[in-house]
Motif scaffolding. Sequence first.
Motif, PDB file in Angstrom:
ATOM      1  N   ARG A  37     -29.532  -6.089  -9.042  1.00 32.56           N
ATOM      2  CA  ARG A  37     -29.797  -6.832 -10.802  1.00 32.56           C
ATOM      3  C   ARG A  37     -30.455  -7.622 -11.109  1.00 32.56           C
ATOM      4  NH1 ARG A  37     -24.428  -4.557 -13.034  1.00 32.56           N
ATOM      5  NH2 ARG A  37     -25.602  -4.918 -15.650  1.00 32.56           N
ATOM      6  N   HIS A  38     -30.087  -9.039 -10.468  1.00 34.53           N
ATOM      7  CA  HIS A  38     -30.901  -9.789 -11.043  1.00 34.53           C
ATOM      8  C   HIS A  38     -31.189 -11.028  -9.874  1.00 34.53           C
ATOM      9  CE1 HIS A  38     -26.932 -10.592  -7.874  1.00 34.53           C
ATOM     10  NE2 HIS A  38     -27.378 -12.155  -7.876  1.00 34.53           N
ATOM     11  N   ARG A  39     -32.124 -10.058  -9.378  1.00 34.78           N
ATOM     12  CA  ARG A  39     -32.828  -9.775  -8.227  1.00 34.78           C
ATOM     13  C   ARG A  39     -34.834 -11.218  -9.200  1.00 34.78           C
ATOM     14  NH1 ARG A  39     -34.727  -4.466  -9.250  1.00 34.78           N
ATOM     15  NH2 ARG A  39     -33.667  -4.382  -6.404  1.00 34.78           N
ATOM     16  N   LYS A  40     -34.199 -11.986  -9.894  1.00 35.88           N
ATOM     17  CA  LYS A  40     -34.881 -13.246 -10.778  1.00 35.88           C
ATOM     18  C   LYS A  40     -35.027 -14.154  -9.835  1.00 35.88           C
ATOM     19  CE  LYS A  40     -34.286 -15.177 -15.130  1.00 35.88           C
ATOM     20  NZ  LYS A  40     -33.831 -15.044 -15.956  1.00 35.88           N
ATOM     21  N   GLU A  41     -33.129 -14.402  -9.274  1.00 34.64           N
ATOM     22  CA  GLU A  41     -33.480 -15.123  -8.467  1.00 34.64           C
ATOM     23  C   GLU A  41     -34.039 -15.126  -7.149  1.00 34.64           C
ATOM     24  OE1 GLU A  41     -29.298 -14.280  -6.856  1.00 34.64           O
ATOM     25  OE2 GLU A  41     -30.108 -12.898  -5.414  1.00 34.64           O
ATOM     26  N   LEU A  42     -34.479 -14.117  -6.969  1.00 32.85           N
ATOM     27  CA  LEU A  42     -35.340 -14.663  -5.850  1.00 32.85           C
ATOM     28  C   LEU A  42     -37.269 -15.205  -6.032  1.00 32.85           C
ATOM     29  CD1 LEU A  42     -35.758 -10.533  -4.683  1.00 32.85           C
ATOM     30  CD2 LEU A  42     -34.978 -12.564  -3.122  1.00 32.85           C
ATOM     31  N   ASP A  43     -37.560 -15.232  -7.197  1.00 33.37           N
ATOM     32  CA  ASP A  43     -38.956 -15.804  -7.654  1.00 33.37           C
ATOM     33  C   ASP A  43     -37.946 -17.361  -7.636  1.00 33.37           C
ATOM     34  OD1 ASP A  43     -39.716 -13.891  -8.447  1.00 33.37           O
ATOM     35  OD2 ASP A  43     -39.139 -13.871 -10.936  1.00 33.37           O
ATOM     36  N   PHE A  44     -36.778 -18.115  -7.757  1.00 34.37           N
ATOM     37  CA  PHE A  44     -36.742 -19.553  -7.494  1.00 34.37           C
ATOM     38  C   PHE A  44     -36.328 -19.484  -5.692  1.00 34.37           C
ATOM     39  CE2 PHE A  44     -35.503 -18.388 -11.991  1.00 34.37           C
ATOM     40  CZ  PHE A  44     -35.357 -19.130 -12.160  1.00 34.37           C
ATOM     41  N   ALA A  45     -36.155 -18.745  -5.188  1.00 35.43           N
ATOM     42  CA  ALA A  45     -36.444 -18.797  -3.636  1.00 35.43           C
ATOM     43  C   ALA A  45     -37.419 -19.525  -3.140  1.00 35.43           C
ATOM     44  CB  ALA A  45     -35.342 -17.674  -3.079  1.00 35.43           C
ATOM     45  N   ARG A  46     -38.316 -18.378  -3.773  1.00 31.90           N
ATOM     46  CA  ARG A  46     -39.905 -18.748  -3.328  1.00 31.90           C
ATOM     47  C   ARG A  46     -40.481 -19.811  -3.967  1.00 31.90           C
ATOM     48  NH1 ARG A  46     -43.720 -14.130  -1.760  1.00 31.90           N
ATOM     49  NH2 ARG A  46     -43.004 -12.809  -3.180  1.00 31.90           N
ATOM     50  N   LEU A  58     -39.314 -12.586   2.189  1.00 31.63           N
ATOM     51  CA  LEU A  58     -38.529 -11.570   1.395  1.00 31.63           C
ATOM     52  C   LEU A  58     -38.399 -10.687   2.102  1.00 31.63           C
ATOM     53  CD1 LEU A  58     -37.079 -11.533  -0.779  1.00 31.63           C
ATOM     54  CD2 LEU A  58     -39.906 -10.496  -2.208  1.00 31.63           C
ATOM     55  N   ILE A  59     -37.515 -10.244   2.428  1.00 30.51           N
ATOM     56  CA  ILE A  59     -36.899  -8.625   4.025  1.00 30.51           C
ATOM     57  C   ILE A  59     -36.450  -7.436   2.954  1.00 30.51           C
ATOM     58  CG2 ILE A  59     -35.713  -7.725   5.714  1.00 30.51           C
ATOM     59  CD1 ILE A  59     -37.248 -10.125   5.820  1.00 30.51           C
ATOM     60  N   ASP A  60     -36.794  -6.695   2.366  1.00 27.75           N
ATOM     61  CA  ASP A  60     -36.604  -5.245   1.655  1.00 27.75           C
ATOM     62  C   ASP A  60     -35.520  -5.076   2.860  1.00 27.75           C
ATOM     63  OD1 ASP A  60     -36.370  -3.500   0.161  1.00 27.75           O
ATOM     64  OD2 ASP A  60     -38.653  -2.168   0.194  1.00 27.75           O
ATOM     65  N   LEU A  61     -34.548  -4.815   1.882  1.00 29.90           N
ATOM     66  CA  LEU A  61     -32.844  -4.147   1.953  1.00 29.90           C
ATOM     67  C   LEU A  61     -32.858  -3.381   0.747  1.00 29.90           C
ATOM     68  CD1 LEU A  61     -30.832  -6.786   4.302  1.00 29.90           C
ATOM     69  CD2 LEU A  61     -32.269  -5.017   5.085  1.00 29.90           C
ATOM     70  N   SER A  62     -33.191  -3.154   0.131  1.00 28.13           N
ATOM     71  CA  SER A  62     -32.822  -2.407  -0.860  1.00 28.13           C
ATOM     72  C   SER A  62     -32.961  -0.888  -0.829  1.00 28.13           C
ATOM     73  CB  SER A  62     -34.155  -2.210  -2.239  1.00 28.13           C
ATOM     74  OG  SER A  62     -34.752  -1.744  -1.351  1.00 28.13           O
ATOM     75  N   GLY A  63     -32.923  -0.298   0.089  1.00 31.51           N
ATOM     76  CA  GLY A  63     -32.560   1.028   0.741  1.00 31.51           C
ATOM     77  C   GLY A  63     -31.309   0.643   1.410  1.00 31.51           C
ATOM     78  N   VAL A  64     -30.412  -0.184   2.463  1.00 34.35           N
ATOM     79  CA  VAL A  64     -29.108  -0.606   2.166  1.00 34.35           C
ATOM     80  C   VAL A  64     -28.117  -0.818   1.334  1.00 34.35           C
ATOM     81  CG1 VAL A  64     -27.732  -2.280   3.969  1.00 34.35           C
ATOM     82  CG2 VAL A  64     -30.294  -1.253   4.852  1.00 34.35           C
ATOM     83  N   GLY A  65     -28.512  -1.785   0.304  1.00 30.15           N
ATOM     84  CA  GLY A  65     -27.786  -2.332  -0.784  1.00 30.15           C
ATOM     85  C   GLY A  65     -27.490  -1.038  -1.480  1.00 30.15           C
ATOM     86  N   ALA A  66     -29.011  -0.170  -1.767  1.00 29.02           N
ATOM     87  CA  ALA A  66     -28.455   1.075  -2.568  1.00 29.02           C
ATOM     88  C   ALA A  66     -27.118   1.961  -2.064  1.00 29.02           C
ATOM     89  CB  ALA A  66     -29.320   1.962  -2.703  1.00 29.02           C
ATOM     90  N   ALA A  67     -26.677   1.759  -0.762  1.00 32.17           N
ATOM     91  CA  ALA A  67     -25.845   2.058   0.230  1.00 32.17           C
ATOM     92  C   ALA A  67     -25.057   2.267  -0.375  1.00 32.17           C
ATOM     93  CB  ALA A  67     -26.055   2.600   1.230  1.00 32.17           C
ATOM     94  N   LEU A  68     -24.426   0.501  -0.509  1.00 33.17           N
ATOM     95  CA  LEU A  68     -23.307  -0.520  -0.530  1.00 33.17           C
ATOM     96  C   LEU A  68     -23.040  -0.552  -2.108  1.00 33.17           C
ATOM     97  CD1 LEU A  68     -24.536  -2.654   1.788  1.00 33.17           C
ATOM     98  CD2 LEU A  68     -23.399  -0.833   2.104  1.00 33.17           C
ATOM     99  N   SER A  69     -22.215   0.806  -3.171  1.00 31.39           N
ATOM    100  CA  SER A  69     -22.004   1.053  -3.834  1.00 31.39           C
ATOM    101  C   SER A  69     -21.121   0.708  -4.074  1.00 31.39           C
ATOM    102  CB  SER A  69     -22.287   2.623  -4.158  1.00 31.39           C
ATOM    103  OG  SER A  69     -21.710   3.266  -3.723  1.00 31.39           O
ATOM    104  N   GLY A  70     -20.749   0.281  -5.297  1.00 30.50           N
ATOM    105  CA  GLY A  70     -19.250   0.395  -6.294  1.00 30.50           C
ATOM    106  C   GLY A  70     -19.283  -1.552  -6.739  1.00 30.50           C
ATOM    107  N   SER A  71     -20.246  -1.870  -6.683  1.00 31.42           N
ATOM    108  CA  SER A  71     -20.757  -3.948  -6.908  1.00 31.42           C
ATOM    109  C   SER A  71     -21.264  -4.290  -8.216  1.00 31.42           C
ATOM    110  CB  SER A  71     -21.134  -4.527  -5.716  1.00 31.42           C
ATOM    111  OG  SER A  71     -21.449  -5.512  -6.689  1.00 31.42           O
ATOM    112  N   ALA A  72     -20.904  -4.674  -9.022  1.00 30.39           N
ATOM    113  CA  ALA A  72     -21.252  -5.294 -10.237  1.00 30.39           C
ATOM    114  C   ALA A  72     -23.010  -5.135  -9.785  1.00 30.39           C
ATOM    115  CB  ALA A  72     -20.276  -5.954 -10.959  1.00 30.39           C
ATOM    116  N   LEU A  73     -23.363  -6.015  -9.118  1.00 28.28           N
ATOM    117  CA  LEU A  73     -24.443  -6.747  -8.810  1.00 28.28           C
ATOM    118  C   LEU A  73     -25.507  -5.304  -8.281  1.00 28.28           C
ATOM    119  CD1 LEU A  73     -23.603  -9.731  -6.592  1.00 28.28           C
ATOM    120  CD2 LEU A  73     -23.675  -9.415  -9.229  1.00 28.28           C
TER     121      LEU A  73
END
Length: 233
Positions: A37-46, A58-73
């Motif tokens: 949810r706070h992916r603005k951090e990626l701009d700082f990495a770049r 920048l590796i897209d793991l958004s599909g994997v992350g969507a399956a790892l549910s239950g986190s406030a992140l």
Amino acid sequence: MNTAVVCSGGLDSVSLAHVLADAGKLRRIISFDYGQRHRKELDFARAAADRLGVPFHLIDLSGVGAALSGSALTDDIDVPDGHYAEETMRITVVPNRNAIMLTVAFGLAAAQGDAAVATAVHGGDHFIYPDCRPAFTEAFAAMQRTALDGYADVALLVPFVHRSKADIVAEGARVGTPFAQTWSCYKGGEIHCGRCGTCVERREAFDLAGVDDPTVYEDADFWRAAVAGRGVA
């Protein structure tokens, strides 16, 4: 040693990138979009990669992350206020996040001929995140030696795993890390909230290290009560 750094854009990993660049060892920066949810951090990495003159992956793991549910992140769950070591911060765990990211990073590093992958896990992470602990990093390094046997020899560097966040601030300051160009807050607002666990830990680390904190916080004083009481407001 040519080294790839796994970098979130946060204080710890950006400082590590600067430490390695200062030593002439930084080869590339690798970041992951896992649907946070706070992916603005990626701009700082770049921005760190651009500043240090190394490739940015920048590796897209958004599909994997969507399956790892239950986190406030990743889910629509409130990020709690309070000290980072509080039990409530366990809601920010994304299961196997570091294990997954490091596995991909090792594959990329092996393909690119890098000698090492570095990650900025540190002692303050041990309370909450099992894949930040020394037992995990040691086992992971052994697993990768087997996984890449005969193809590549890539080491895992975890220079902060037995050190505190205050130590990271001190090391970052030593090499001129622009701390204002890092992002820690788990709430992802316009400025750091000053109340979530990562903001409290960040502010406390600067205080313990005796380094001026350039971060602008919505609530700049909350950290003192959170640290004193190890509590949640």
